[in-house]
Scaffold this motif. Structure first.
Motif, PDB file in Angstrom:
ATOM      1  N   ALA A 129      -9.251 -18.659 -15.211  1.00 47.22           N
ATOM      2  CA  ALA A 129     -10.066 -19.543 -14.653  1.00 47.22           C
ATOM      3  C   ALA A 129     -10.048 -19.620 -12.991  1.00 47.22           C
ATOM      4  O   ALA A 129      -9.247 -19.819 -12.658  1.00 47.22           O
ATOM      5  CB  ALA A 129     -10.164 -20.678 -15.341  1.00 47.22           C
ATOM      6  N   GLN A 136     -21.851 -15.225 -21.392  1.00 45.73           N
ATOM      7  CA  GLN A 136     -20.748 -15.960 -22.286  1.00 45.73           C
ATOM      8  C   GLN A 136     -20.169 -14.959 -23.374  1.00 45.73           C
ATOM      9  O   GLN A 136     -20.582 -13.818 -23.198  1.00 45.73           O
ATOM     10  CB  GLN A 136     -21.554 -17.177 -22.874  1.00 45.73           C
ATOM     11  CG  GLN A 136     -22.056 -18.271 -22.016  1.00 45.73           C
ATOM     12  CD  GLN A 136     -22.666 -19.233 -22.655  1.00 45.73           C
ATOM     13  OE1 GLN A 136     -22.860 -19.371 -23.586  1.00 45.73           O
ATOM     14  NE2 GLN A 136     -23.095 -20.251 -21.754  1.00 45.73           N
ATOM     15  N   SER A 173     -14.466 -12.502 -24.488  1.00 46.03           N
ATOM     16  CA  SER A 173     -14.014 -14.257 -24.611  1.00 46.03           C
ATOM     17  C   SER A 173     -14.255 -14.593 -23.151  1.00 46.03           C
ATOM     18  O   SER A 173     -13.960 -14.159 -22.306  1.00 46.03           O
ATOM     19  CB  SER A 173     -12.799 -14.357 -25.144  1.00 46.03           C
ATOM     20  OG  SER A 173     -11.801 -14.152 -24.273  1.00 46.03           O
ATOM     21  N   GLY A 174     -14.568 -16.080 -23.032  1.00 44.04           N
ATOM     22  CA  GLY A 174     -14.834 -16.861 -21.750  1.00 44.04           C
ATOM     23  C   GLY A 174     -16.320 -16.655 -21.372  1.00 44.04           C
ATOM     24  O   GLY A 174     -17.246 -16.398 -22.020  1.00 44.04           O
ATOM     25  N   ALA A 224     -14.836 -15.740 -12.938  1.00 44.21           N
ATOM     26  CA  ALA A 224     -14.364 -16.391 -14.100  1.00 44.21           C
ATOM     27  C   ALA A 224     -14.503 -17.857 -13.974  1.00 44.21           C
ATOM     28  O   ALA A 224     -13.783 -18.408 -13.383  1.00 44.21           O
ATOM     29  CB  ALA A 224     -13.126 -15.955 -14.667  1.00 44.21           C
ATOM     30  N   GLU A 225     -15.590 -18.391 -14.795  1.00 49.47           N
ATOM     31  CA  GLU A 225     -15.678 -19.840 -15.075  1.00 49.47           C
ATOM     32  C   GLU A 225     -14.632 -20.404 -15.779  1.00 49.47           C
ATOM     33  O   GLU A 225     -13.931 -21.540 -15.749  1.00 49.47           O
ATOM     34  CB  GLU A 225     -17.354 -20.067 -15.438  1.00 49.47           C
ATOM     35  CG  GLU A 225     -18.340 -19.398 -14.687  1.00 49.47           C
ATOM     36  CD  GLU A 225     -18.650 -20.393 -13.427  1.00 49.47           C
ATOM     37  OE1 GLU A 225     -18.094 -21.582 -13.455  1.00 49.47           O
ATOM     38  OE2 GLU A 225     -19.108 -19.927 -12.724  1.00 49.47           O
ATOM     39  N   THR A 226     -14.123 -19.483 -16.809  1.00 51.68           N
ATOM     40  CA  THR A 226     -13.238 -19.995 -17.727  1.00 51.68           C
ATOM     41  C   THR A 226     -12.259 -18.918 -17.793  1.00 51.68           C
ATOM     42  O   THR A 226     -12.605 -17.500 -17.604  1.00 51.68           O
ATOM     43  CB  THR A 226     -13.581 -20.278 -19.329  1.00 51.68           C
ATOM     44  OG1 THR A 226     -14.302 -19.243 -19.580  1.00 51.68           O
ATOM     45  CG2 THR A 226     -14.637 -21.617 -18.931  1.00 51.68           C
ATOM     46  N   PRO A 227     -10.845 -18.551 -18.667  1.00 54.65           N
ATOM     47  CA  PRO A 227     -10.300 -17.613 -18.846  1.00 54.65           C
ATOM     48  C   PRO A 227     -11.295 -16.464 -19.536  1.00 54.65           C
ATOM     49  O   PRO A 227     -11.850 -16.779 -20.468  1.00 54.65           O
ATOM     50  CB  PRO A 227      -9.154 -17.833 -19.585  1.00 54.65           C
ATOM     51  CG  PRO A 227      -9.170 -19.239 -19.249  1.00 54.65           C
ATOM     52  CD  PRO A 227     -10.402 -19.831 -18.908  1.00 54.65           C
ATOM     53  N   VAL A 228     -11.105 -15.132 -18.975  1.00 51.63           N
ATOM     54  CA  VAL A 228     -12.239 -14.208 -19.506  1.00 51.63           C
ATOM     55  C   VAL A 228     -11.410 -12.830 -19.964  1.00 51.63           C
ATOM     56  O   VAL A 228     -10.432 -12.428 -19.191  1.00 51.63           O
ATOM     57  CB  VAL A 228     -13.101 -13.898 -18.356  1.00 51.63           C
ATOM     58  CG1 VAL A 228     -14.149 -12.662 -18.604  1.00 51.63           C
ATOM     59  CG2 VAL A 228     -14.201 -15.013 -18.166  1.00 51.63           C
TER      60      VAL A 228
END
Length: 117
Positions: A11, A53, A29-30, A70-74
């Motif tokens: 992230a 997404q 994912s992410g 990466a906004e979140t872990p990707v």
């Protein structure tokens, strides 16, 4: 066709990658922000960031550099990421012209010094 490449970004982490024409990337994912290089719209440059997404796919229609954030872990699986040579090994574009011009200038200065007057 090459084997797909898996990328993992934490992230807040970003990466600059060179993608080939018609590259396809699948977000496993992410949440990922995909930003291609700037383009021209009339007289104005613009860029169009795309938020991807999990489960979404992005196809890059032309070759070039993209920024992945990466906004979140990707976890990302890409077909068409191109290996880029190390910076010091290959000179392309303006760097090659600059280096070549500098070599010509240095050679002409050395020739003028060596020339008897």
């Amino acid at each position: 066709m090459r084997q797909p490449i898996d990328l993992f970004l934490a992230a807040g982490q970003s990466a600059r990658c060179y993608v080939e024409r018609d590259a396809v990337c699948h977000v496993v994912s992410g949440v990922l922000r995909w930003t291609a290089g700037p383009r021209w719209l009339g007289e104005l440059p613009f860029d169009d960031p795309c938020l991807l997404q999990a489960g979404m796919v992005r196809r890059q229609s032309d070759a070039g550099w993209v920024t992945l954030y990466a906004e979140t872990p990707v976890r990302l699986r890409c077909h068409g990421l191109s290996p880029v040579p190390a910076r010091g090994r290959l000179r392309i574009g303006w760097r090659a012209r600059l280096a070549g011009g500098w070599q010509v200038l240095a050679a002409s200065l050395l020739w003028r010094r060596a020339r008897p007057e």
